[in-house]
Design an enzyme around this catalytic site. Structure first.
Site, mmCIF file in Angstrom:
data_model
loop_
_atom_site.group_PDB
_atom_site.id
_atom_site.type_symbol
_atom_site.label_atom_id
_atom_site.label_comp_id
_atom_site.label_asym_id
_atom_site.label_seq_id
_atom_site.Cartn_x
_atom_site.Cartn_y
_atom_site.Cartn_z
ATOM 1 N N GLY A 94 10.058 -38.283 -7.820
ATOM 2 C CA GLY A 94 8.784 -38.980 -8.003
ATOM 3 C C GLY A 94 8.824 -39.978 -9.149
ATOM 4 N NE ARG A 125 15.265 -31.459 -11.016
ATOM 5 C CZ ARG A 125 14.218 -31.393 -10.204
ATOM 6 N NH1 ARG A 125 13.522 -30.287 -10.112
ATOM 7 N NH2 ARG A 125 13.873 -32.431 -9.486
#
Ligand code: ADP
Ligand code: MG
Length: 388
Positions: A370, A35
């Protein structure tokens, strides 16, 4: 969506960038820095444009309190190795000390604010916190795709209060890639929906039953389907609330739905459990279905290889256990080999593809579990909407 190129001259401008540095930690050691690396193109482009870069991110769930174990200090240390600047970590998210550090930034320099979730107003999208954040900056950029489905102060509230806003390069690529494959897919479009629960995935499932040519079901999600069809599921993970949802999908899906026709069973959820492969989908008493069988995996692979586009969300089985990784691996290999456009979304499916060393052979591997799920469902992402 507004992009970095729409921002004009950034020299000397204070640019507040929401990134997703929610990395896995083992103590103070970052076990996967994907990330952080995913945010580097945006950070570097802003530095090169002469901007004064202020980064902010959440890490874990400190629930509005300052908790040292959720400090971004390990991230600041890793960033220092990856970015061509001396990255400082602010002692807080907002406040006088932070303001002074921002005022001290030179062109191309980088400051990282502390974990935004140390502030109770972050997850409640408190307008006062949003204003304090906005006061730090001339320009707001959101590159945190993984948090774009949340309307928080750092992802949504602040964007209303800064005049110049844009999507960062990562968020832009995520949104454009996912939207393109949903809006005008090269056909046939094959969707693979797996994982543990039908209720988690009913939104995407429903959408793909509308737009895809084939919808392959995998994972423990299969068992509510089999139960609805009257099969025995043994001690398989079978979400009861998923059974009526599966029945609806069966009614709607018809020939589009591709269910498993054989299964790999274990006596328990463990790597060293007794195993067997059964032809058919009735699970005997005392056994649980932990992966699709080889015939089903091969059928999925054939469809993937003949596809124009593939969207995959959710593993085919309990791939974390080596005896039950085969179905997920066969699908991942087919995705690597096919000429189709391949998009992988979902935390565990992405982890599987990374574990097999195949991530760089996919067209796009989403950084937001998500968020990509919600985008695929056709939901509006508040963090994206505010940048349009
Ligand atoms: P994603 O994160 O890709 O959206 P999910 O979180 O929905 O996927 O599901 C992943 C989890 O489902 C994994 O932890 C995996 O072990 C579990 N799983 C998949 N198939 C089975 C199965 N047959 N029985 C039990 N667990 C399963
Ligand atoms: Mg998951």
């Amino acid at each position: 969506m507004k992009t970095l190129d729409d921002l004009g001259d950034l020299r000397g401008q204070r640019v507040l960038v929401r990134v997703d540095f929610n990395v896995p930690l083992d103590g103070a050691t970052i076990t996967d820095d994907t990330r952080i690396r995913a945010a580097l193109p945006t950070i570097k482009q802003l530095q090169q444009a002469g901007a004064r870069v202020i980064l902010m991110s959440h890490l874990g769930r400190p629930k509005g309190e300052v908790k040292p174990e959720f400090s971004l200090a390990p991230v600041a240390a890793r960033l220092n190795e990856l970015v061509d600047a001396d990255v400082k970590l602010a002692p807080a998210v907002v406040g006088d000390e932070v303001k002074a550090l921002v005022d001290g930034l030179g062109d191309g320099e980088v400051l990282l604010l502390e974990n935004v979730r140390f502030e109770p107003g972050e997850t409640t999208n408190d307008p006062e916190l949003a204003q304090q954040l906005a006061d730090l900056a001339d320009v707001y950029v959101n590159d945190a795709f993984g948090a774009a489905h949340r309307a928080h102060a750092s992802t949504e509230g602040v964007a209303h209060l800064v005049d110049r806003t844009a999507a960062g390069l990562l968020l832009q690529k995520e949104v454009e890639t996912l939207e393109a494959i949903l809006a005008d897919p090269k056909r046939p479009l094959v969707a693979i929906v797996g994982g543990s629960k039908v209720s988690d995935k009913i939104g995407v499932l429903d959408r793909f039953l509308d737009i895809a040519d084939h919808v392959i079901i995998g994972g423990a999600m299969l068992f509510p389907f089999f139960k609805a069809q009257g099969h025995s599921v043994g001690s398989s993970l079978c979400e009861e609330a998923g059974v009526p949802l599966a029945q609806k999908a069966l009614d709607k899906g018809g020939d589009k739905l591709v269910l498993a026709t054989d299964l790999s069973l274990g006596k328990g959820f463990a790597a060293d459990t007794e195993t067997q492969i059964v032809d058919g989908v009735d699970v005997p008493e005392g056994w649980m279905g932990l992966d699709v069988g080889p015939k089903s995996a091969e059928r999925a692979a054939e469809l993937i290889k003949a596809a124009g586009s593939v969207v995959w969300n959710g593993p085919m089985g309990a791939f974390e256990l080596p005896p039950f990784a085969a179905g997920t691996k066969t699908v991942a290999e087919a995705c690597a080999e096919t000429d189709a456009i391949t998009v992988i979304g979902g935390g565990d499916s992405v982890a599987a593809v990374v574990q097999f060393g195949l991530a760089d052979r996919m067209t796009h591997v989403s950084t937001g579990g998500g968020a990509s799920l919600e985008l695929m469902e056709g939901k509006v992402l508040p963090g994206v909407e505010v940048l349009r």
